[in-house]
Design an enzyme around this catalytic site. Structure first.
Site, mmCIF file in Angstrom:
data_model
loop_
_atom_site.group_PDB
_atom_site.id
_atom_site.type_symbol
_atom_site.label_atom_id
_atom_site.label_comp_id
_atom_site.label_asym_id
_atom_site.label_seq_id
_atom_site.Cartn_x
_atom_site.Cartn_y
_atom_site.Cartn_z
ATOM 1 N N ASP A 199 -53.066 68.249 204.332
ATOM 2 C CA ASP A 199 -52.487 69.664 204.535
ATOM 3 C C ASP A 199 -52.943 69.113 206.486
ATOM 4 O OD1 ASP A 199 -51.031 71.513 205.050
ATOM 5 O OD2 ASP A 199 -51.970 73.290 205.126
ATOM 6 N N HIS A 330 -41.995 45.226 153.583
ATOM 7 C CA HIS A 330 -41.627 46.011 152.181
ATOM 8 C C HIS A 330 -40.057 47.195 152.788
ATOM 9 C CE1 HIS A 330 -42.434 48.878 148.956
ATOM 10 N NE2 HIS A 330 -42.363 47.731 148.368
ATOM 11 N N ASN A 331 -39.476 47.277 151.670
ATOM 12 C CA ASN A 331 -38.696 48.050 151.360
ATOM 13 C C ASN A 331 -37.534 48.660 152.309
ATOM 14 O OD1 ASN A 331 -38.892 48.002 148.644
ATOM 15 N ND2 ASN A 331 -40.083 49.794 148.146
ATOM 16 N N GLU A 360 -36.989 42.603 153.509
ATOM 17 C CA GLU A 360 -36.112 43.400 152.235
ATOM 18 C C GLU A 360 -35.481 44.115 151.620
ATOM 19 O OE1 GLU A 360 -38.533 44.176 147.761
ATOM 20 O OE2 GLU A 360 -39.674 44.874 150.090
ATOM 21 N N ASP A 362 -32.999 45.803 148.550
ATOM 22 C CA ASP A 362 -33.221 45.841 146.675
ATOM 23 C C ASP A 362 -31.775 46.307 146.881
ATOM 24 O OD1 ASP A 362 -35.787 45.933 146.686
ATOM 25 O OD2 ASP A 362 -36.277 47.357 146.457
ATOM 26 N N HIS A 375 -34.039 51.664 146.471
ATOM 27 C CA HIS A 375 -35.320 51.844 145.448
ATOM 28 C C HIS A 375 -34.568 52.501 144.076
ATOM 29 C CE1 HIS A 375 -39.278 52.096 145.682
ATOM 30 N NE2 HIS A 375 -39.256 50.871 145.262
ATOM 31 N N GLU A 409 -34.563 41.706 146.042
ATOM 32 C CA GLU A 409 -34.927 41.545 144.823
ATOM 33 C C GLU A 409 -33.284 42.244 144.587
ATOM 34 O OE1 GLU A 409 -36.909 45.654 142.715
ATOM 35 O OE2 GLU A 409 -38.436 44.505 143.992
ATOM 36 N N ASN A 691 -63.917 68.255 178.778
ATOM 37 C CA ASN A 691 -63.824 68.919 179.740
ATOM 38 C C ASN A 691 -62.444 67.805 181.220
ATOM 39 O OD1 ASN A 691 -63.137 72.453 179.483
ATOM 40 N ND2 ASN A 691 -65.164 72.115 179.842
ATOM 41 N N ASP A 720 -59.965 64.186 171.467
ATOM 42 C CA ASP A 720 -60.575 65.053 171.746
ATOM 43 C C ASP A 720 -61.135 65.741 170.581
ATOM 44 O OD1 ASP A 720 -60.270 67.573 173.522
ATOM 45 O OD2 ASP A 720 -58.741 68.535 172.251
#
Length: 774
Positions: A199, A330-331, A360, A362, A375, A409, A691, A720
């Site tokens: 300041d 996957h899927n 993938e 399906d 799925h 698939e 802290n 933490d």
């Protein structure tokens, strides 16, 4: 415009030499004033009227998330991956929403690592056009922002948080509250001294009123820098500056050689760095680096732990296809669990943007003669195959130019398989790789040969007899059904599964079969059978349990198999919650397509994303020589010491660590470090610093012996400390092969993978032969 923004524009070379974009661009000026949009909830169930405003610096988008609160939600523009126009999100594709709002009025923001969508409807076509144009411009600006400008953004945000009454100045009490928000527990008397030091003058607030005992914007910058001054960085800097408060070119070169082990660095490179990061005009002219310049350099790309050279495609991409690890999902269509979760085209977009190169699908018969993706035997929602193709087609090569595998698939009837083939060809055209693998070929083409191509993985019919000229000769193949392997007591799932004929054969359409070449699916019988009978393009898919059993009992045979053939691994049937297995073991035995559930934030996905950030996030990583060269007799259970190195890691400090979600308390952080190696995992943690989440110091030295640096992964997790349960704060995962040596910062990510900038760790790393210190 805030007082702080005015101050920034008055000061600094950039403001004097560059014209502010908003002064010449009425579109941005319009966005600064704000526009009221209709915000559509992601599931399309509700709409809200919300006013959106772009900040003066074009780096933050703000809006009121609720009429119940005056607080504003802020979206950093750098977190917006894409501005998507028209009816191109799942929300806007909803027939009810689609019919209500014209395509020209609609656009969506795709935000964060999870691809959260903010769906907006503009009042006019012109309004939509302006916001799309302005946001895309702002995206480019945020992507090109340098470290110095990033720091200015952080300071501005800190000032605005402190300036609660928006009068353009902050008093001491406001600064104290800010320090607590920033996770700083500082002695009040010390904070007061720093405040008084900053300041230095009496000034006027935004209303022209004389203010004392308060900091204006420029004073606040000084206060912020004093608070954030890094004593550990000062110590490093002073080791090479001697009695001066700067580095000469020679001292900079010495630092890069001695500490960073970058012996190729010469003075011209250091001169370029000074030009880029040094904030002082006088220092730049004299070719010297001040501490401020050094601190900015250490937060840039060369100061990060990840080797920036590895963010480019630096590996040999001309090896046979089976010599690479391939980033695989996957899927891919699922957003949540395997039994009742939603399916979405957005899941494909998200996976592709994260570098996935094997998605993938399906595929099942749809009710309107259009095949669907879901799925099977479960209650997951369905999406149309053609919509999945459209989404994949748009983003197939947005992140990587190397080949994309469509893993089918296939459970469809002949008629709907023909529709599938039509959609694949209509979407990708000549991008589909159609060259057959001949019986004389012993190795697959390389990723370089297949660049820009789409590969279809599926069963394949024998070639038609020479006398046959028709292409209608469909045939029987064995059915592959991963959903049937699911383990669940859900009664509705069991009822669906009971309808399946366990010995069913699938009729395969020639149109699909003709698309298959590099990735022909076959059943696994034994490694010996594969060696004697399989062609180079024939690959097996193994469930998690089978794969891990083979790795345990026949590890060397599996390694040898994977030097010749592709192998795909997928999660076990018990993982109905879409959890993942640890991919390290499968990479250790050389499996190329290690498919994971991308929709689930978890340690295993952190490993996958961390591993594939190397080689330019291309989705392809060249395997170590002992996993791609036949007859090397690599034993994953006992790898020996041939490649062993010692990693010495010093976790020095943390910077601006965030609090756990919802917490108001200052954190007590510690760092747990994991090394995942061939057939081994090690971990060690630092002490707890109480802290202090703002600038905790640990100076904790750890040593790890690493058997295979080319395969091993290094993982940092910040917690933490709590009496009941320690809270996760952040993580970062990196290949050992991609770390830079010396002093570097570790960027920290959220559980979902979002960058928590400016939160970092500061570490020192050294790699050496294990004999060095014996």
């Amino acid at each position: 415009m805030s007082f702080f923004s005015k101050k920034l524009r008055k000061g600094g070379k950039k403001a004097d030499t560059e014209t502010d974009a908003s002064q010449v661009n009425p579109v941005l000026q319009h966005m600064h004033n704000g526009t009221k949009f209709t915000k559509v909830r992601e599931n399309g169930s509700k709409t809200y009227s919300r006013n959106f405003v772009l900040s003066d610096d074009c780096l933050v988008l703000e809006y009121h998330p609720s009429k119940k609160t005056s607080s504003r939600s802020k979206i950093p523009v750098q977190d917006i991956h894409e501005v998507r126009t028209g009816h191109e999100t799942d929300t806007f594709k909803n027939n009810k929403i689609k019919s209500k709002y014209a395509s020209e009025l609609c656009f969506a923001l795709i935000v964060g690592a999870e691809n959260h969508t903010i769906n907006l409807v503009a009042p006019t076509k012109e309004e939509a056009r302006m916001w799309v144009q302005g946001l895309r411009w702002s995206q480019k600006k945020s992507q090109n922002i340098n470290v110095k400008d990033k720091q200015a953004v952080w300071i501005r945000e800190a000032f605005e948080k402190a300036d609660r009454n928006q009068d353009g100045s902050v008093d001491f009490e406001e600064c104290l509250k800010l320090l607590k928000k920033m996770n700083v527990k500082m002695d009040k008397n010390h904070a007061k001294k720093l405040f008084e030091k900053a300041d230095v003058r009496t000034h006027e607030d935004a209303k022209g009123k004389t203010v004392s005992n308060a900091l204006d914007a420029e004073e606040f910058i000084n206060f912020y820098r004093m608070v954030t001054r890094r004593p550990e960085l000062v110590k490093v800097f002073q080791e090479y500056s001697g009695e001066d408060d700067y580095w000469t070119l020679e001292e900079f070169v010495e630092f890069m050689h001695e500490e960073m082990k970058r012996f190729q660095i010469k003075a011209p490179w250091c001169k370029e760095i000074i030009e880029k990061y040094e904030p002082s005009d006088d220092c730049r002219k004299r070719n010297i680096l001040s501490f401020d310049g050094f601190q900015l350099f250490m937060k840039g790309a060369n100061g990060l732990l990840f080797n920036p050279f590895h963010s480019t495609v630096y590996q040999d991409m001309k090896q046979p296809f089976c010599h690479y690890f391939i980033n695989s999902s996957h899927n891919t269509y699922l957003m949540k669990d395997q039994l009742r979760g939603p399916s979405s085209t957005e899941a494909y977009v998200r996976a592709l943007q994260r570098g996935c190169r094997c998605v993938e699908l399906d595929c099942w018969d749809g009710s309107d003669k259009e095949p669907v993706v879901y799925h099977g035997h479960t209650l997951t929602s369905k999406i149309k195959f053609k919509d999945a193709m459209e989404a994949i087609g748009k983003y197939a090569f947005a992140t990587s130019e190397y080949p994309l595998i469509l893993s089918l698939e296939n459970h469809c009837s002949i008629e709907q398989q023909k529709v599938m083939a039509h959609h694949i060809k209509a979407t990708f055209g000549d991008k589909i790789y159609m060259k057959d693998i001949t019986s004389e070929q012993t190795v697959l083409p390389s990723p370089e040969d297949l660049k820009g191509k789409v590969l279809v993985k599926n069963k394949k019919l024998p070639a038609p007899a020479a006398a046959e000229t028709t292409q209608e000769d469909d045939g029987d193949v064995s059915d592959e059904d991963e959903a049937a392997e699911l383990e669940s007591n859900d009664p509705e799932f069991q009822e669906e599964l009971a309808k399946k004929d366990k010995k069913s054969k699938l009729k395969l359409a020639r149109e699909i079969s003709n698309l298959v070449n590099v990735c022909k699916s076959v059943h696994f019988k034994s490694f010996q059978h594969s060696k004697e009978n399989h062609k180079c393009n024939e690959m097996v898919s193994l469930g998690e349990s089978k794969a891990f059993d083979l790795a345990k009992n026949s590890g060397q045979e599996m390694v040898e198999h994977n030097t010749r053939f592709l192998t795909r691994i997928y999660p076990g049937g018990r993982r109905t919650n879409s959890s993942n297995y640890n991919p390290m073991k499968m990479w250790t035995i050389g499996s190329q397509i290690v498919a994971l559930n991308f929709q689930t934030p978890c340690d295993e996905m952190d490993l996958n994303l961390g591993k594939f950030q190397q080689n330019g996030n291309s989705g392809y990583i060249l395997k170590p020589v002992f996993l791609r060269k036949a007859n090397m007799q690599f034993n994953p259970d006992s790898p020996g010491d041939q490649y062993t190195q010692k990693l010495t890691l010093r976790v020095i400090s943390g910077q601006q660590l965030p609090k756990p979600s919802g917490s108001k308390e200052i954190i007590d952080p510690y760092v747990k470090v994991f090394v995942l190696d061939v057939n081994a995992e090690y971990d060690e943690k630092t002490e707890v610093v109480e802290n202090n989440g703002f600038n905790p110091e640990w100076n904790h030295i750890m040593e790890f012996e690493i058997k295979s640096p080319e395969l091993a992964m290094l993982r940092f997790v910040v917690y933490d400390h709590d009496r009941l349960k320690d809270d996760f704060i952040a993580q970062y995962t990196i290949p050992i092969a991609s770390i830079q040596l010396g002093y570097h910062h570790v960027p920290l990510l959220s559980m979902e993978g979002d960058d928590l900038d400016p939160a970092t760790l500061f570490v020192h790393t050294l790699m050496s032969s294990p004999q060095t210190n014996r």
